[in-house]
Design an enzyme around this catalytic site. Structure first.
Site, PDB file in Angstrom:
ATOM      1  N   LYS A 126       0.817  -1.230   0.000  1.00 42.03           N
ATOM      2  CA  LYS A 126       0.000   0.000   0.000  1.00 42.03           C
ATOM      3  C   LYS A 126       0.840   1.264   0.000  1.00 42.03           C
ATOM      4  O   LYS A 126       0.342   2.338  -0.309  1.00 42.03           O
ATOM      5  CB  LYS A 126      -0.967   0.009   1.192  1.00 42.03           C
ATOM      6  CG  LYS A 126      -2.104  -0.972   1.012  1.00 42.03           C
ATOM      7  CD  LYS A 126      -3.289  -0.656   1.897  1.00 42.03           C
ATOM      8  CE  LYS A 126      -4.468  -1.533   1.535  1.00 42.03           C
ATOM      9  NZ  LYS A 126      -5.569  -1.438   2.472  1.00 42.03           N
ATOM     10  N   LYS A 210      -3.797  -9.609  -7.862  1.00 39.87           N
ATOM     11  CA  LYS A 210      -5.029  -9.971  -7.150  1.00 39.87           C
ATOM     12  C   LYS A 210      -6.204  -9.118  -7.643  1.00 39.87           C
ATOM     13  O   LYS A 210      -6.032  -7.932  -7.891  1.00 39.87           O
ATOM     14  CB  LYS A 210      -4.774  -9.712  -5.654  1.00 39.87           C
ATOM     15  CG  LYS A 210      -5.824 -10.242  -4.727  1.00 39.87           C
ATOM     16  CD  LYS A 210      -5.530  -9.835  -3.293  1.00 39.87           C
ATOM     17  CE  LYS A 210      -5.878  -8.388  -3.044  1.00 39.87           C
ATOM     18  NZ  LYS A 210      -5.851  -7.975  -1.626  1.00 39.87           N
ATOM     19  N   LYS A 213     -10.730  -4.273  -5.124  1.00 39.85           N
ATOM     20  CA  LYS A 213     -11.653  -3.145  -5.282  1.00 39.85           C
ATOM     21  C   LYS A 213     -10.894  -1.849  -5.521  1.00 39.85           C
ATOM     22  O   LYS A 213     -11.463  -0.867  -5.968  1.00 39.85           O
ATOM     23  CB  LYS A 213     -12.602  -3.037  -4.077  1.00 39.85           C
ATOM     24  CG  LYS A 213     -11.961  -3.080  -2.720  1.00 39.85           C
ATOM     25  CD  LYS A 213     -13.014  -3.358  -1.636  1.00 39.85           C
ATOM     26  CE  LYS A 213     -12.392  -3.969  -0.392  1.00 39.85           C
ATOM     27  NZ  LYS A 213     -13.250  -4.805   0.374  1.00 39.85           N
TER      28      LYS A 213
HETATM   29  P1  TYM Z   1     -10.515  -7.081   2.561  1.00 38.72           P
HETATM   30  O1  TYM Z   1     -11.612  -6.125   2.845  1.00 38.72           O
HETATM   31  O2  TYM Z   1      -9.405  -6.658   1.679  1.00 38.72           O
HETATM   32  O3  TYM Z   1     -11.109  -8.409   1.989  1.00 38.72           O
HETATM   33  C1  TYM Z   1     -12.149  -9.097   2.662  1.00 38.72           C
HETATM   34  C2  TYM Z   1     -12.011 -10.590   2.466  1.00 38.72           C
HETATM   35  O4  TYM Z   1     -11.992 -10.909   1.081  1.00 38.72           O
HETATM   36  C3  TYM Z   1     -10.839 -11.659   0.765  1.00 38.72           C
HETATM   37  N1  TYM Z   1     -10.386 -11.274  -0.581  1.00 38.72           N
HETATM   38  C4  TYM Z   1     -10.090 -12.150  -1.534  1.00 38.72           C
HETATM   39  N2  TYM Z   1     -10.130 -13.488  -1.567  1.00 38.72           N
HETATM   40  C5  TYM Z   1      -9.783 -14.087  -2.710  1.00 38.72           C
HETATM   41  N3  TYM Z   1      -9.393 -13.412  -3.830  1.00 38.72           N
HETATM   42  C6  TYM Z   1      -9.328 -12.063  -3.830  1.00 38.72           C
HETATM   43  N4  TYM Z   1      -8.956 -11.406  -4.928  1.00 38.72           N
HETATM   44  C7  TYM Z   1      -9.690 -11.371  -2.649  1.00 38.72           C
HETATM   45  N5  TYM Z   1      -9.775 -10.059  -2.324  1.00 38.72           N
HETATM   46  C8  TYM Z   1     -10.178 -10.018  -1.045  1.00 38.72           C
HETATM   47  C9  TYM Z   1      -9.818 -11.262   1.820  1.00 38.72           C
HETATM   48  O5  TYM Z   1      -8.816 -12.242   1.954  1.00 38.72           O
HETATM   49  C10 TYM Z   1     -10.683 -11.133   3.040  1.00 38.72           C
HETATM   50  O6  TYM Z   1     -10.914 -12.390   3.622  1.00 38.72           O
HETATM   51  N6  TYM Z   1      -7.782  -6.948   6.728  1.00 38.72           N
HETATM   52  C11 TYM Z   1      -8.984  -7.481   6.130  1.00 38.72           C
HETATM   53  C12 TYM Z   1     -10.248  -7.119   6.858  1.00 38.72           C
HETATM   54  C13 TYM Z   1     -10.261  -7.472   8.320  1.00 38.72           C
HETATM   55  C14 TYM Z   1     -10.395  -8.772   8.852  1.00 38.72           C
HETATM   56  C15 TYM Z   1     -10.402  -8.592  10.267  1.00 38.72           C
HETATM   57  C16 TYM Z   1     -10.493 -10.044   8.295  1.00 38.72           C
HETATM   58  C17 TYM Z   1     -10.190  -6.601   9.358  1.00 38.72           C
HETATM   59  N7  TYM Z   1     -10.277  -7.284  10.535  1.00 38.72           N
HETATM   60  C18 TYM Z   1     -10.508  -9.685  11.127  1.00 38.72           C
HETATM   61  C19 TYM Z   1     -10.602 -11.127   9.177  1.00 38.72           C
HETATM   62  C20 TYM Z   1     -10.609 -10.949  10.576  1.00 38.72           C
HETATM   63  C21 TYM Z   1      -9.096  -6.950   4.718  1.00 38.72           C
HETATM   64  O7  TYM Z   1      -8.562  -5.924   4.376  1.00 38.72           O
HETATM   65  O8  TYM Z   1      -9.921  -7.651   3.924  1.00 38.72           O
END
Ligand code: TYM
Length: 353
Positions: A126, A210, A213
């Site tokens: 990032k 990847k 969004k």
């Molecule tokens: P975030 O918001 O980026 O993504 C949410 C979930 O979607 C999964 N994901 C994907 N899986 C497969 N292929 C992709 N291209 C892809 N893009 C996103 C992510 O692996 C995630 O499971 N840090 C986390 C949010 C968070 C969280 C937590 C997760 C905050 N606190 C506690 C679990 C437990 C995040 O940025 O996810």
């Protein structure tokens, strides 16, 4: 009779509890759906206690337009419900409505080491090409808040996509260091749950990146808000190579775009990638892509339609999130009280009024 040896410590067992979260920093993508949301629904249906959170405090680690953030949080909540999360069975809420997340994150900021944060690949990604010193302090401390999200509920299992693995390892490190520093067996050593055919859905324009969004190209991703025509057009235009689909999984090596489309097909149809390859062995993309588009539309359009319907009543979404926050807080508050006690805070009862 006592042998005089210290009794062997049996590690505490924790009641199985699932926690996971998604940032409402943009619309939900097919990556979020296959890597996370679809699996959240499966876990809910396995009858384990499930807590799902829209992590709005994480979202503001990079600038968010306030009105858009509010809208995206409601839209994500609608997406969860449309995809099958039942707010009566799972707890669904947004993070900022339960103050314990930020409070426990502060305590973890004092347990975790700065060096651990600098090592996080997400922080490096990032800030790549930018002046890292100029990023928010929150972006650096992000994983500490994530550990707090999970451990505030003493959650034992966290379903996520592949990209969150390192953050979950850090969550384990924080739990272990807290338990060690305070000589307690208080926090569970949480297990990441990274499973299924689509733990890493890649961009439709570049199979080495990847699906995200935050990618500037909308063609790189399928959004849960895309209509049937948009989904079909994006799949039709998805980058591929000229070779037909191989006979075996081995034949997908070094073909990231082909592999990605096969994995998406597998995850959407509930098959393994090997089954998909067997079914389409030797087929050209001209045959495979329309079938994939058809499948994607069949699976995603009902979710999009339901999301649009739910979004017409934002007050109802807010009510559901508020109710979820109340239930989450009821679990979190006594755990947090014990944490304050462990770390030595005076907790006086305040006089009423
Ligand atoms: P975030 O918001 O980026 O993504 C949410 C979930 O979607 C999964 N994901 C994907 N899986 C497969 N292929 C992709 N291209 C892809 N893009 C996103 C992510 O692996 C995630 O499971 N840090 C986390 C949010 C968070 C969280 C937590 C997760 C905050 N606190 C506690 C679990 C437990 C995040 O940025 O996810």
């Amino acid at each position: 009779m006592s042998t005089g040896a210290p009794a062997a410590q049996t590690p505490k067992t924790f009641q199985p509890r699932i926690f996971s979260g998604i940032q409402p920093s943009g619309g939900l993508t097919l990556g979020n759906y296959l890597g996370a949301l679809k699996r959240f629904v499966e876990k809910q249906d396995e009858g384990i206690e499930t807590i799902y959170c829209l992590v709005d405090l994480h979202a503001i680690t990079v600038w968010q337009d306030p009105e858009k953030l509010r809208q995206q949080t409601r839209e994500a909540a609608a997406g969860f419900i449309a995809a099958g999360i039942d707010p009566a069975r799972s707890i669904l809420f947004n993070q900022s409505q339960v103050p314990g997340h930020a409070e426990l994150a502060w305590i973890f900021n004092c347990v975790a080491r700065i060096g651990w944060m600098y090592r996080m690949t997400q922080f490096k990604d990032k800030t790549a090409g930018k002046n890292a010193e100029n990023s928010s302090l929150g972006l650096l401390a992000y994983p500490s808040l994530m550990a707090a999200d999970i451990l505030l509920y003493q959650a034992t299992h966290v379903p996520v996509g592949e990209d969150q693995k390192q953050h979950l390892e850090l969550t384990r490190d924080i739990a272990m260091k807290f338990n060690h520093d305070y000589k307690v067996d208080f926090f569970p050593i949480t297990e990441p749950v990274i499973e299924g055919a689509a733990t890493r859905v890649m961009s439709l324009r570049d199979g080495t990146k990847k699906m995200s969004k935050s990618d500037p190209s909308d063609q790189s991703r399928i959004n849960l808000t895309d209509d049937a025509d948009m989904i079909a057009a994006k799949i039709r235009k998805a980058k591929t190579d000229p070779a037909p689909l191989p006979e075996t999984l081995d034949g997908l090596k070094d073909r990231p775009e082909a592999k990605n489309l096969v994995n998406i097909y597998a995850a959407l149809s509930g098959q393994s990638a090997a089954q998909v390859v067997t079914e389409y062995a030797g087929a050209p993309f001209g045959t495979f892509k329309p079938r994939l588009a058809e499948l994607a539309v069949a699976k995603l359009s009902p979710i999009t339609n339901e999301m649009n319907r739910l979004m017409k009543d934002p007050a109802e979404i807010d009510r559901i999130l508020g109710q979820g926050a109340g239930r989450a807080d009821a679990i979190a508050a006594p755990i947090l009280e014990q944490v304050f006690d462990i770390v030595g805070m005076v907790r006086s009862r305040r006089p009423p009024g």
